[in-house]
Design an enzyme around this catalytic site. Structure first.
Site, short mmCIF file in Angstrom:
data_model
loop_
_atom_site.label_atom_id
_atom_site.label_comp_id
_atom_site.label_asym_id
_atom_site.label_seq_id
_atom_site.Cartn_x
_atom_site.Cartn_y
_atom_site.Cartn_z
N LYS A 43 0.82 -1.20 0.00
CA LYS A 43 0.00 0.00 0.00
C LYS A 43 0.86 1.26 0.00
O LYS A 43 0.38 2.34 -0.32
CB LYS A 43 -0.89 0.03 1.26
CG LYS A 43 -1.83 -1.13 1.40
CD LYS A 43 -2.57 -1.04 2.75
CE LYS A 43 -3.33 -2.29 3.03
NZ LYS A 43 -3.91 -2.24 4.40
N GLY A 44 2.10 1.14 0.40
CA GLY A 44 2.94 2.29 0.75
C GLY A 44 3.08 3.37 -0.31
O GLY A 44 3.32 4.53 0.03
N GLU A 99 8.01 2.92 -6.03
CA GLU A 99 8.18 2.35 -4.69
C GLU A 99 8.22 3.45 -3.64
O GLU A 99 8.76 4.53 -3.89
CB GLU A 99 9.52 1.61 -4.60
CG GLU A 99 9.55 0.27 -5.27
CD GLU A 99 9.50 -0.86 -4.26
OE1 GLU A 99 8.72 -0.77 -3.29
OE2 GLU A 99 10.26 -1.81 -4.45
N ASP A 100 7.71 3.13 -2.47
CA ASP A 100 7.82 4.06 -1.34
C ASP A 100 9.22 4.00 -0.72
O ASP A 100 9.79 5.01 -0.37
CB ASP A 100 6.75 3.76 -0.28
CG ASP A 100 6.69 2.27 0.08
OD1 ASP A 100 7.37 1.44 -0.59
OD2 ASP A 100 5.96 1.93 1.02
N ASP A 103 14.57 -0.95 1.14
CA ASP A 103 15.25 -1.20 2.41
C ASP A 103 16.30 -2.30 2.18
O ASP A 103 17.38 -2.02 1.67
CB ASP A 103 14.18 -1.58 3.44
CG ASP A 103 14.72 -1.75 4.84
OD1 ASP A 103 15.66 -1.06 5.23
OD2 ASP A 103 14.19 -2.60 5.58
N LYS A 131 17.10 3.23 1.86
CA LYS A 131 17.87 3.03 3.09
C LYS A 131 19.06 2.14 2.75
O LYS A 131 19.06 0.94 3.01
CB LYS A 131 16.96 2.34 4.11
CG LYS A 131 17.09 2.89 5.51
CD LYS A 131 16.35 2.04 6.49
CE LYS A 131 14.89 2.36 6.60
NZ LYS A 131 14.19 1.46 7.56
N PHE A 152 13.55 3.59 11.29
CA PHE A 152 12.25 3.21 10.76
C PHE A 152 11.40 4.46 10.58
O PHE A 152 11.24 5.26 11.50
CB PHE A 152 11.56 2.23 11.70
CG PHE A 152 10.37 1.56 11.07
CD1 PHE A 152 10.54 0.46 10.24
CD2 PHE A 152 9.10 2.04 11.30
CE1 PHE A 152 9.45 -0.14 9.64
CE2 PHE A 152 7.99 1.43 10.71
CZ PHE A 152 8.17 0.34 9.88
N VAL A 153 10.90 4.66 9.37
CA VAL A 153 10.12 5.88 9.10
C VAL A 153 8.67 5.55 8.79
O VAL A 153 8.34 4.46 8.31
CB VAL A 153 10.73 6.70 7.93
CG1 VAL A 153 12.11 7.22 8.30
CG2 VAL A 153 10.78 5.89 6.65
N ASP A 159 3.70 2.88 6.70
CA ASP A 159 2.99 2.53 7.93
C ASP A 159 3.88 1.87 8.97
O ASP A 159 4.96 1.36 8.68
CB ASP A 159 1.88 1.52 7.62
CG ASP A 159 2.44 0.12 7.36
OD1 ASP A 159 3.32 0.00 6.49
OD2 ASP A 159 2.02 -0.84 8.03
N ARG A 165 -0.04 6.05 8.03
CA ARG A 165 0.08 6.28 6.58
C ARG A 165 -0.39 7.67 6.20
O ARG A 165 0.02 8.23 5.19
CB ARG A 165 -0.77 5.26 5.80
CG ARG A 165 -0.27 3.84 5.86
CD ARG A 165 -0.97 2.99 4.79
NE ARG A 165 -0.86 1.56 5.06
CZ ARG A 165 0.18 0.79 4.73
NH1 ARG A 165 1.21 1.32 4.13
NH2 ARG A 165 0.18 -0.50 5.00
P1 5GP Z 1 12.70 -4.49 1.64
O1 5GP Z 1 12.18 -5.71 0.95
O2 5GP Z 1 13.46 -3.56 0.71
O3 5GP Z 1 13.49 -4.84 2.86
O4 5GP Z 1 11.51 -3.69 2.25
C1 5GP Z 1 10.31 -3.66 1.70
C2 5GP Z 1 9.21 -3.22 2.61
O5 5GP Z 1 9.57 -3.14 4.01
C3 5GP Z 1 8.80 -1.83 2.25
O6 5GP Z 1 7.96 -1.83 1.10
C4 5GP Z 1 8.09 -1.43 3.50
O7 5GP Z 1 6.78 -1.93 3.51
C5 5GP Z 1 8.87 -2.09 4.60
N1 5GP Z 1 9.85 -1.13 5.19
C6 5GP Z 1 11.19 -1.18 5.15
N2 5GP Z 1 11.74 -0.14 5.82
C7 5GP Z 1 10.70 0.59 6.28
C8 5GP Z 1 10.61 1.80 7.05
O8 5GP Z 1 11.57 2.45 7.46
N3 5GP Z 1 9.34 2.22 7.32
C9 5GP Z 1 8.23 1.57 6.91
N4 5GP Z 1 7.04 2.09 7.24
N5 5GP Z 1 8.27 0.44 6.17
C10 5GP Z 1 9.50 -0.05 5.88
MG MG Z 2 4.52 -1.98 5.76
#
Ligand code: 5GP
Ligand code: MG
Length: 175
Positions: A43-44, A99-100, A103, A131, A152-153, A159, A165
């Site tokens: 949803k982000g 993408e939001d 990470d 990140k 963590f943001v 969210d 959100r």
């Molecule tokens: P990744 O697969 O790159 O580790 O992360 C994907 C998902 O982890 C993001 O789409 C998000 O939903 C969640 N995520 C990672 N870091 C953060 C953060 O700092 N804040 C939030 N709200 N979600 C995060």
């Molecule tokens: Mg999430």
């Protein structure tokens, strides 16, 4: 009851607006006359997508895809599935993923591999935030908004357990 989490503004709504304008200008330059499909990750990315596309002055399509990652909480487990797929045909199209946050990169790499198998004409990635300190797999971000510290943001679509959100600023969720 768990204690109320503390929020600290990292990027204000004005800074976000400026950054979204900058990204839109780059995207406008590259996609003029090409009618791409913009694919948002639910949803982000919904808020970012809504603001971004209003600044794009060429024909485009909007799609959303929903992924599930087991594990929940603040970490993605890397075990990812598509739970709501695409309606548009991607083959031969210019595809821009919205993408939001990137990470660990596991979600993004999964999605880019999934889309690449559908043989788009081109495939690029636009991420509002990154990140890099947490990266587990390499990701090339073609259009990047903000680089984040290892915090963590929440807010502007992001969210914490479905909360926050709706915040117009991007905030750090303090421990
Ligand atoms: P990744 O697969 O790159 O580790 O992360 C994907 C998902 O982890 C993001 O789409 C998000 O939903 C969640 N995520 C990672 N870091 C953060 C953060 O700092 N804040 C939030 N709200 N979600 C995060
Ligand atoms: Mg999430």
């Amino acid at each position: 009851m768990s204690p109320q989490p503390k929020l600290r503004i990292l990027f204000t709504r004005d800074e976000i607006e400026t950054t979204v304008r900058k990204l839109a200008a780059e995207i406008r330059k590259d996609y003029q006359g090409r009618r791409p499909i913009l694919i948002g990750i639910l949803k982000g990315s919904f808020m970012f997508m809504a603001d971004l596309i209003r600044l794009l002055d060429f024909p485009l399509e909007v799609e959303f895809i929903r992924l599930s990652s087991y594990g929940g909480g603040r970490e993605s487990s890397g075990e990812i599935k598509v739970v709501q797929g695409l309606r548009s045909e991607v083959r031969g199209r210019d595809v821009l993923v919205i993408e939001d946050i990137v990470d660990t990169g596991l979600t993004t790499v999964f999605l880019l591999d999934y889309l690449r198998k559908k043989k788009p004409a081109s495939l690029k990635l636009c991420a509002l935030t990154d990140k890099p300190s947490r990266r587990q797999v390499p990701v090339t971000i073609d259009y990047l908004g903000f680089t984040l510290p290892n915090k963590f943001v929440v807010g502007y679509g992001l969210d914490w357990d479905e909360n926050f959100r709706n915040l117009p600023d991007i905030c750090i969720l303090e421990e």
